[in-house]
Write a protein that holds these residues in place. Sequence first.
Motif, PDB file in Angstrom:
ATOM      1  N   GLU A  53       0.801  -1.226   0.000  1.00 30.38           N
ATOM      2  CA  GLU A  53       0.000   0.000   0.000  1.00 30.38           C
ATOM      3  C   GLU A  53       0.830   1.272   0.000  1.00 30.38           C
ATOM      4  OE1 GLU A  53      -2.273  -0.545   3.500  1.00 30.38           O
ATOM      5  OE2 GLU A  53      -3.570  -2.119   2.673  1.00 30.38           O
ATOM      6  N   LEU A  54       2.156   1.139   0.006  1.00 26.12           N
ATOM      7  CA  LEU A  54       3.001   2.320   0.165  1.00 26.12           C
ATOM      8  C   LEU A  54       2.970   3.260  -1.031  1.00 26.12           C
ATOM      9  CD1 LEU A  54       6.129   0.711   1.887  1.00 26.12           C
ATOM     10  CD2 LEU A  54       4.303   2.043   2.959  1.00 26.12           C
ATOM     11  N   ASP A  55       2.781   2.704  -2.249  1.00 24.46           N
ATOM     12  CA  ASP A  55       2.765   3.565  -3.430  1.00 24.46           C
ATOM     13  C   ASP A  55       1.350   3.880  -3.891  1.00 24.46           C
ATOM     14  OD1 ASP A  55       2.100   1.045  -4.227  1.00 24.46           O
ATOM     15  OD2 ASP A  55       3.439   0.996  -5.977  1.00 24.46           O
ATOM     16  N   GLN A  56       0.371   3.668  -3.017  1.00 24.89           N
ATOM     17  CA  GLN A  56      -1.022   3.944  -3.342  1.00 24.89           C
ATOM     18  C   GLN A  56      -1.552   5.061  -2.448  1.00 24.89           C
ATOM     19  OE1 GLN A  56      -3.149   0.288  -2.765  1.00 24.89           O
ATOM     20  NE2 GLN A  56      -1.772  -0.921  -4.068  1.00 24.89           N
ATOM     21  N   HIS A  57      -2.657   5.636  -2.904  1.00 28.25           N
ATOM     22  CA  HIS A  57      -3.347   6.579  -2.015  1.00 28.25           C
ATOM     23  C   HIS A  57      -3.983   5.793  -0.882  1.00 28.25           C
ATOM     24  CE1 HIS A  57      -5.762   9.737  -0.378  1.00 28.25           C
ATOM     25  NE2 HIS A  57      -6.900   9.128  -0.730  1.00 28.25           N
ATOM     26  N   THR A  58      -3.587   6.080   0.335  1.00 32.82           N
ATOM     27  CA  THR A  58      -4.043   5.335   1.511  1.00 32.82           C
ATOM     28  C   THR A  58      -4.859   6.255   2.396  1.00 32.82           C
ATOM     29  OG1 THR A  58      -2.028   3.990   1.439  1.00 32.82           O
ATOM     30  CG2 THR A  58      -3.322   3.930   3.473  1.00 32.82           C
ATOM     31  N   ALA A  61      -5.328   3.078   6.737  1.00 28.77           N
ATOM     32  CA  ALA A  61      -4.128   2.997   7.572  1.00 28.77           C
ATOM     33  C   ALA A  61      -4.483   2.628   9.003  1.00 28.77           C
ATOM     34  CB  ALA A  61      -3.381   4.329   7.537  1.00 28.77           C
ATOM     35  N   ALA A  62      -5.601   3.161   9.503  1.00 29.00           N
ATOM     36  CA  ALA A  62      -6.038   2.825  10.848  1.00 29.00           C
ATOM     37  C   ALA A  62      -6.436   1.354  10.955  1.00 29.00           C
ATOM     38  CB  ALA A  62      -7.211   3.715  11.261  1.00 29.00           C
ATOM     39  N   ALA A  63      -6.967   0.786   9.852  1.00 29.93           N
ATOM     40  CA  ALA A  63      -7.319  -0.639   9.854  1.00 29.93           C
ATOM     41  C   ALA A  63      -6.068  -1.497  10.024  1.00 29.93           C
ATOM     42  CB  ALA A  63      -8.050  -0.989   8.567  1.00 29.93           C
ATOM     43  N   THR A  92      -2.384  10.940   7.338  1.00 27.63           N
ATOM     44  CA  THR A  92      -3.161  12.157   7.601  1.00 27.63           C
ATOM     45  C   THR A  92      -2.587  13.366   6.883  1.00 27.63           C
ATOM     46  OG1 THR A  92      -1.858  12.627   9.600  1.00 27.63           O
ATOM     47  CG2 THR A  92      -3.848  11.290   9.872  1.00 27.63           C
ATOM     48  N   THR A  93      -1.300  13.285   6.509  1.00 24.15           N
ATOM     49  CA  THR A  93      -0.676  14.404   5.786  1.00 24.15           C
ATOM     50  C   THR A  93      -0.705  14.211   4.278  1.00 24.15           C
ATOM     51  OG1 THR A  93       1.553  13.439   5.832  1.00 24.15           O
ATOM     52  CG2 THR A  93       0.862  14.719   7.756  1.00 24.15           C
ATOM     53  N   GLY A 138      -2.686  11.905  -2.353  1.00 27.90           N
ATOM     54  CA  GLY A 138      -1.673  11.196  -3.123  1.00 27.90           C
ATOM     55  C   GLY A 138      -1.167   9.986  -2.364  1.00 27.90           C
ATOM     56  N   PRO A 139      -0.239   9.230  -2.961  1.00 25.46           N
ATOM     57  CA  PRO A 139       0.311   8.048  -2.286  1.00 25.46           C
ATOM     58  C   PRO A 139       1.173   8.437  -1.093  1.00 25.46           C
ATOM     59  CG  PRO A 139       1.516   8.497  -4.305  1.00 25.46           C
ATOM     60  CD  PRO A 139       0.343   9.444  -4.294  1.00 25.46           C
ATOM     61  N   LEU A 140       1.433   7.452  -0.247  1.00 30.75           N
ATOM     62  CA  LEU A 140       2.270   7.727   0.928  1.00 30.75           C
ATOM     63  C   LEU A 140       3.695   8.081   0.534  1.00 30.75           C
ATOM     64  CD1 LEU A 140       1.142   4.891   3.406  1.00 30.75           C
ATOM     65  CD2 LEU A 140       0.510   7.309   3.446  1.00 30.75           C
ATOM     66  N   PHE A 141       4.225   7.407  -0.496  1.00 27.91           N
ATOM     67  CA  PHE A 141       5.596   7.636  -0.936  1.00 27.91           C
ATOM     68  C   PHE A 141       5.647   7.612  -2.455  1.00 27.91           C
ATOM     69  CE2 PHE A 141       5.882   5.514   3.190  1.00 27.91           C
ATOM     70  CZ  PHE A 141       6.741   6.348   3.888  1.00 27.91           C
TER      71      PHE A 141
END
Length: 398
Positions: free
Chosen positions: A187-192, A197-199, A267-268, A272-275
């Motif tokens: 999930e790191l290169d996807q919009h999360t 993320a809390a799940a 949350t930030t 967009g994706p996380l990375f």
Amino acid sequence: MPEVIVTVRSLVRRRREPVVVQAFRSTAAAVVSYVVALWLSSEPAPLTAPLTALLVVQVTLYTTLTTGIRRVNSVVAGVLVAIGFSALVGLTWWSLGLVILTSLVVGHLVRVDEFVPEVAISAMLVLGVTQVAATAWDRVLETLIGAVVGLLFNLFLAPPVWVAPASEAITSLAGRMRDLLVHIGDELDQHTPVEQAAARLHEARRLDNDIAHVDSALRQAEDSLRLNPRVKEALLFRLVLRTGLDTLEICAVVLRVCCRTLTDLATTRTDGPLFPEHVAQALRELFVHMGIALENFAVLITAQITASAQEAELRLAQELAAARISRDRAAHLLQEEARSRPETWQLYGALLTEADRVLDELGVEKRSERLVEELDRHSRTARARRPQLQRLWRGRAS
């Protein structure tokens, strides 16, 4: 009939499993106590003897020796209470309540500790088959027969060793931790979204329940190894499994913190994706190697019963080396990424620190150090429990 045949065949195939072994041991102890009671007692159906044998036969030899006397006391006390009430009032709804209350009080008076409820249980069961006061001494005799047979069974027919179920539980826990790391990496290169993320964070928190289950299985395995004549180097087995579980528990806590960090990062990144893709790829490789290392670590600490520890240690060292290479590459990319996103440098640093902690805990040197510390602690505890023998030994040495 076919279903019965299938069940019997299944039991035959599983005849070496601890649960099956324990079932046959309990059955044999009950039958033997019944036969002995038929020979010594004047009762036509001395059911109290097999009942007592079932209550006395423990899962492990260690618990038999450490708690057998209290359990025998609890059973005898319950039988005596039931006999007294059967002679006075018989079995009614109000006498049943009085029997339970009296049994619980008597249990505390005779100091049977955790077996206080068993006093009431024994009293209720015996009350159902004891309705004649003249048979009181026969019931006491049957109780003693069942208790002696149960103790002898555990002394001369060693209970099963429960290492295999504990090992399976440890391996299963490591597998779930690996799955969590793989899911995070995907999930790191996807919009999360924050909810997603809390799940993952809740999934990491559920590892605490898994650890509690493994700890229960491990305690049973530790007891089955103590004083068991069929097991060599029982202390080493116990400490390897226990220190291994401690390491996995630390890693589970770190994974939970890692999921917390990724949730804060989500949350930030609301749009967009996380990375970026190249950073996500490096982190994904790191998490995959960490997950495989966790599984290899579980294989290593449970390999004592399969004689493949050396091979497991080699695979673990290889995965840790690959993970550290991926970690260094990810650290370099995250450092460059933090220059364009200075508000996230703390989260990036926390993520790398958490990965470092997991890799450090899984290291072979760390494991050996922890095992040596546990062996030293156990030796000090053993010496402290036998001060007179230590003084005698020092006197002879001098």
